[in-house]
Design a protein around this motif. Structure first.
Motif, PDB file in Angstrom:
ATOM      1  N   THR A 102       0.784  -1.258   0.004  1.00  0.00           N
ATOM      2  CA  THR A 102      -0.181   0.058  -0.053  1.00  0.00           C
ATOM      3  C   THR A 102       0.892   1.149  -0.104  1.00  0.00           C
ATOM      4  O   THR A 102       1.906   1.175   0.651  1.00  0.00           O
ATOM      5  N   GLU A 103       0.341   2.239  -0.468  1.00  0.00           N
ATOM      6  CA  GLU A 103       1.150   3.627  -0.331  1.00  0.00           C
ATOM      7  C   GLU A 103       1.449   4.019   0.979  1.00  0.00           C
ATOM      8  O   GLU A 103       2.416   4.677   1.337  1.00  0.00           O
ATOM      9  N   SER A 104       0.517   3.594   2.096  1.00  0.00           N
ATOM     10  CA  SER A 104       0.825   3.948   3.513  1.00  0.00           C
ATOM     11  C   SER A 104       2.148   3.126   3.855  1.00  0.00           C
ATOM     12  O   SER A 104       3.336   3.808   4.505  1.00  0.00           O
ATOM     13  N   THR A 106       4.548   2.047   1.900  1.00  0.00           N
ATOM     14  CA  THR A 106       5.682   2.614   0.901  1.00  0.00           C
ATOM     15  C   THR A 106       6.093   4.045   1.606  1.00  0.00           C
ATOM     16  O   THR A 106       7.364   4.355   1.795  1.00  0.00           O
ATOM     17  N   ARG A 107       5.077   4.846   1.806  1.00  0.00           N
ATOM     18  CA  ARG A 107       5.313   6.104   2.455  1.00  0.00           C
ATOM     19  C   ARG A 107       6.238   6.156   3.884  1.00  0.00           C
ATOM     20  O   ARG A 107       7.203   6.798   4.059  1.00  0.00           O
ATOM     21  N   LEU A 170       5.547  -1.737  -8.754  1.00  0.00           N
ATOM     22  CA  LEU A 170       4.379  -1.056  -7.927  1.00  0.00           C
ATOM     23  C   LEU A 170       5.216  -0.203  -6.758  1.00  0.00           C
ATOM     24  O   LEU A 170       4.809   1.166  -6.815  1.00  0.00           O
ATOM     25  N   PHE A 171       5.934  -0.438  -5.978  1.00  0.00           N
ATOM     26  CA  PHE A 171       6.770   0.030  -5.033  1.00  0.00           C
ATOM     27  C   PHE A 171       7.475   1.226  -5.710  1.00  0.00           C
ATOM     28  O   PHE A 171       7.404   2.336  -5.250  1.00  0.00           O
ATOM     29  N   GLN A 173       7.029   2.926  -8.569  1.00  0.00           N
ATOM     30  CA  GLN A 173       6.027   3.764  -9.032  1.00  0.00           C
ATOM     31  C   GLN A 173       5.589   4.789  -7.949  1.00  0.00           C
ATOM     32  O   GLN A 173       5.408   5.943  -8.026  1.00  0.00           O
ATOM     33  N   GLN A 174       5.323   4.156  -6.736  1.00  0.00           N
ATOM     34  CA  GLN A 174       4.964   4.930  -5.454  1.00  0.00           C
ATOM     35  C   GLN A 174       5.987   5.923  -5.125  1.00  0.00           C
ATOM     36  O   GLN A 174       5.884   6.821  -4.752  1.00  0.00           O
ATOM     37  N   ASP A 177       6.629   9.425  -6.921  1.00  0.00           N
ATOM     38  CA  ASP A 177       5.700  10.659  -6.460  1.00  0.00           C
ATOM     39  C   ASP A 177       6.400  11.191  -4.816  1.00  0.00           C
ATOM     40  O   ASP A 177       5.655  12.021  -4.576  1.00  0.00           O
ATOM     41  N   TYR A 183      14.158   7.434  -5.564  1.00  0.00           N
ATOM     42  CA  TYR A 183      13.433   6.604  -6.634  1.00  0.00           C
ATOM     43  C   TYR A 183      14.693   6.401  -7.589  1.00  0.00           C
ATOM     44  O   TYR A 183      14.782   5.151  -8.241  1.00  0.00           O
TER      45      TYR A 183
END
Ligand code: ADP
Ligand code: MG
Length: 199
Positions: A102-104, A106-107, A170-171, A173-174, A177, A183
């Motif tokens: 999830t984005e959470s 990764t963040r 996916l990771f 890609q997140q 941003d 990145y």
């Protein structure tokens, strides 16, 4: 119940830890440096083989105090630290069970790595099966902080595990941003490793 000071941790000739635990505190796990025992629902003690490693780990935990990923440090002595007990699966098991990232999550990884750099920690590599856990609030927690000054700028084991689980695209890609620098560093590592296998 005898107190945890009666637990001893030594090494045999094969350099494996030998644990003597005359208490009834349950054993949680061990690595090369120490062994961890559960003291209560929310605390555990890590008993170290070497005092200097206990000191390094305590200092790193104090420096990182207040980071969401850092377990609380309750007490320390020459060869031990009493800290928050982290209850939850390893990040590896968690990601494998969920089949996605999830984005959470990764963040939190990006934030953790950024904060570690800000504190001057040069070791951004970490084992996702033994040293990162996901607690019941879905917060990432890290353990084993004795080696924060090794020169390891890329979280290789994290990136390799994400590749293995099929989650790396996916990771990245997140991450794109969230942090341009991470990145490009992490993408370069992943691409270099991929082309190595394709050759
Ligand atoms: N605060 C904690 N809460 C829950 N489990 C822990 C905690 N600290 C360590 N552990 C468990 O104990 C194992 C060994 O601890 P670790 O700090 O990695 O020892 P070492 O420095 O010898 O590698 C870890 O892999 C983890 O499974
Ligand atoms: Mg360890």
């Amino acid at each position: 119940m005898r107190d945890f000071h009666s637990i001893t941790v030594t090494r045999n000739e094969q350099k494996e830890l030998v644990i003597h635990n005359p208490t009834s505190y349950p054993f949680i796990g061990k690595g090369l440096q120490g062994a961890v025992f559960k003291l209560s629902d929310d605390s555990c003690v890590k008993i170290f083989f070497k005092r200097e490693v206990a000191k390094q780990e305590k200092e790193a935990m104090l420096k990182g105090r207040g980071l969401p990923s850092m377990p609380k440090l309750f007490e320390s002595g020459h060869n031990y630290i009493v800290m928050e007990y982290i209850d939850g699966p390893s990040l590896r098991d968690y990601l494998q069970d969920h089949g996605t990232i999830t984005e959470s999550i990764t963040r939190q990884i990006v934030f953790m790595k950024r904060e570690m750099k800000r504190l001057g920690f040069t070791n951004l590599d970490i084992c996702v099966s033994r040293h990162i856990f996901v607690d019941n609030q879905q917060i990432l927690k890290t353990v084993d902080h004795a080696n924060v000054y090794k020169q390891k700028p890329i979280p290789i084991r994290l990136l390799n595990t994400l590749s293995e689980l099929g989650l790396i695209d996916l990771f990245l890609q997140q991450v794109k941003d969230m942090d341009q620098e991470f990145y490009s560093e992490w993408k370069n590592y992943v691409h270099a490793r991929r082309s190595q296998y394709e050759d």
